[in-house]
Write an enzyme that holds these catalytic residues in place. Structure first.
Site, mmCIF file in Angstrom:
data_model
loop_
_atom_site.group_PDB
_atom_site.id
_atom_site.type_symbol
_atom_site.label_atom_id
_atom_site.label_comp_id
_atom_site.label_asym_id
_atom_site.label_seq_id
_atom_site.Cartn_x
_atom_site.Cartn_y
_atom_site.Cartn_z
ATOM 1 N N CYS A 1 0.854 -1.186 0.000
ATOM 2 C CA CYS A 1 0.000 0.000 0.000
ATOM 3 C C CYS A 1 0.887 1.232 0.000
ATOM 4 O O CYS A 1 2.086 1.129 -0.255
ATOM 5 C CB CYS A 1 -0.988 -0.015 1.165
ATOM 6 S SG CYS A 1 -0.277 0.206 2.778
ATOM 7 N N CYS B 1 3.098 1.361 -8.288
ATOM 8 C CA CYS B 1 3.842 0.112 -8.093
ATOM 9 C C CYS B 1 4.349 -0.409 -9.435
ATOM 10 O O CYS B 1 3.658 -0.288 -10.457
ATOM 11 C CB CYS B 1 2.919 -0.925 -7.458
ATOM 12 S SG CYS B 1 3.676 -2.551 -7.272
ATOM 13 N N CYS C 1 -4.278 -0.696 -2.228
ATOM 14 C CA CYS C 1 -4.795 0.673 -2.365
ATOM 15 C C CYS C 1 -4.551 1.188 -3.773
ATOM 16 O O CYS C 1 -3.625 0.768 -4.457
ATOM 17 C CB CYS C 1 -4.208 1.606 -1.314
ATOM 18 S SG CYS C 1 -2.541 2.188 -1.598
#
Length: 145
Positions: free
Chosen positions: A11, A92, A85
């Protein structure tokens, strides 16, 4: 040699959702999986309300600590990457070194309980709801893995 499959929950701050997911998976299936968590922009500490709501279900995450993505990226073979999230999903890496396939990358967007507003009790209710949503999602995921 440990044959557990490593599951990384990712996250933004690694202070609430991913920490709760790590603790839940360890409690639910720690014999099969090695849960890990990290954040794109790791906070200094776990959110105290996350610790509190996990204690309510007899899971102690107080010994865990926020970690940055660099703790694992390129250093640890990850069997499953679970992004919890939307902000982390946007930033990412799409391909994780060592991740077997894109099918082993999951996106489970949960509300950020740390952003909850209202009274202390209302904020606590949001943390509880998110904890329970993560648990429900993990129950289904464990069945398939």
């Amino acid at each position: 040699m440990d044959k557990k499959q490593k599951v990384l929950f990712l996250c933004t701050g690694n202070s609430a959702r991913s920490q709760m997911a790590e603790g839940l998976l360890r409690d639910m299936a720690g014999d099969r999986f090695e849960p890990l968590s990290a954040g794109m922009e790791a906070r200094d500490e776990i959110h105290p309300v996350a610790v509190q709501v996990m204690q309510e279900v007899d899971i102690d995450i107080s010994g865990q600590h926020p970690k940055g993505l660099e703790e694992y990226l390129g250093k640890t073979f990850i069997h499953y990457l679970i992004v919890v999230c939307s902000k982390a999903n946007e930033t990412c890496p799409r391909i994780w070194p060592g991740l077997l396939s894109e099918e082993n990358r999951f996106y489970w967007p949960f509300d950020d309980p740390a952003e909850a507003t209202g009274t202390d009790e209302e904020k606590l209710d949001v943390f509880r709801r998110v904890r329970d949503e993560i648990r429900e999602k993990l129950v289904e995921w464990i069945k398939d893995h």
